[in-house]
Design an enzyme around this catalytic site. Structure first.
Site, PDB file in Angstrom:
ATOM      1  CG  HIS A  57      -3.323  -3.666   3.332  1.00  0.00           C
ATOM      2  ND1 HIS A  57      -2.373  -2.955   4.031  1.00  0.00           N
ATOM      3  CD2 HIS A  57      -3.985  -2.760   2.573  1.00  0.00           C
ATOM      4  CE1 HIS A  57      -2.459  -1.672   3.727  1.00  0.00           C
ATOM      5  NE2 HIS A  57      -3.432  -1.528   2.841  1.00  0.00           N
TER       6      HIS A  57
ATOM      7  CB  CYS B 122      -0.972  -0.039   1.185  1.00  0.00           C
ATOM      8  SG  CYS B 122      -2.320   1.146   1.029  1.00  0.00           S
TER       9      CYS B 122
ATOM     10  CD  GLU C  54      -0.443  -5.358   5.850  1.00  0.00           C
ATOM     11  OE1 GLU C  54      -0.536  -5.965   4.768  1.00  0.00           O
ATOM     12  OE2 GLU C  54      -0.702  -4.151   5.992  1.00  0.00           O
TER      13      GLU C  54
END
Lengths: 223, 79
Positions: free
Chosen positions: A194, A85, A196
């Site tokens: 994302h 991002c 994560e």
């Protein structure tokens, strides 16, 4: 295996990135943007957020932070770097990845679970996936529209630099549904979604994102 | 103190959704003669001494604008 996670003023997802690194079996090393010290880490993650409030252009000022000179130098020598991002925006602004990220085509911030197709399963960060594999991870951005001049897009596609592509709907108007790209050597990867945030059943829509972090661990152990 | 002005706009081939939103608002306000809007950035730099054109060109092209998507115009002071 030690993986650094850099915090810039305005980083938001550094703690989640640290956690993902740990769940992948590596030691996470918090790094600070103003230092000139990568503390001997084997790889670096640039997390999501709004470094410097997205002033000037998203990622533009963070790309000129002191530690980024070290990241660029080490990346050119082959150190794996993952930008998520805002981290992707920083890598494009730093010249490590081609193209740029601009205001979403529909001008709205988009926050949703997003399906992606893995286009390259041979980069340092995607070894643990299969080419063509479909994964679902969160996407959340206001300036995530991947753009480049048409001739540059043809070159990027021709060189096989697209790592992940949006499927089942493009959240931001990215050209050719590009969600993430890689460097020529496949060691630097940037993507807007994302991974994560998709590493544990409790908090994510899947655990599909963990593969980015285990991939680099596998790659480093094999090297 | 000399002022240097730098104007930055998206390249013509890069779509500008913000400019299009402004265009939409103008249409709703009845300004039907406006055909297109491109939104950009305008920087005013105050410089000590005589501005160094090469240095300012480098600042404009490497920080103030992203050459991948933007065109930049440097306006040095005229006296």
């Amino acid at each position: 295996m030690r993986i650094g996670v850099i915090t810039f003023p305005g980083s938001l997802d550094d703690v989640d990135a640290v956690r993902a690194v740990r769940l992948a079996g590596a030691e996470s090393v918090p790094l600070w943007h103003a230092e000139h010290d990568l503390e001997g880490v084997d790889a670096v993650v640039l997390p999501g957020g709004f470094s410097y409030g997205d002033y000037l252009r998203a990622g533009a000022i963070a790309a000129r932070a002191p530690i980024m000179q070290d990241v660029v130098d080490r990346a050119r020598q082959g150190m794996p770097v993952l930008g998520i991002c805002n981290g992707f925006q920083v890598l494009c602004e730093a010249g490590l990845l081609p193209g740029a990220l601009t205001r979403n085509g529909h001008l709205h911030f988009r926050n949703r679970d997003q399906a992606l197709r893995i286009e390259r399963a041979d980069t340092a960060w995607t070894h643990d996936y299969a080419t063509g594999q479909r994964i679902v991870v969160p996407v959340k951005n206001g300036e995530g529209r991947y753009v480049a001049a048409p001739a540059d897009l043809d070159r990027i596609e021709g060189e096989g630099r697209v790592v992940v592509r949006y499927v089942d709907g493009n959240p931001n108007g990215s050209m050719r549904d590009i969600a993430g790209v890689t460097s020529e050597d496949g060691r630097v990867v940037g993507l807007m979604p994302h991974p994560e945030h998709a590493v544990e059943d409790l908090t994510g829509p899947s655990t599909d994102g963990l593969g980015f972090f285990t991939s680099v661990v596998t790659a480093m152990v094999a090297a | 103190m000399p002022q240097v002005v730098v104007d930055v706009v998206l390249k013509p081939e890069i779509s500008d959704p913000q400019g299009q939103a402004v265009l939409g608002a103008l249409g709703r306000l009845g300004h039907d003669s406006i055909r297109s809007v491109r939104q950009g950035k305008h920087f005013v730099l105050e410089v000590d001494g005589t501005p160094d054109e090469a240095e300012l060109k480098q600042i404009a092209e490497t920080l103030l604008a992203n050459p991948v998507i933007e065109d930049v115009e440097l306006h040095l002071p005229t006296d």
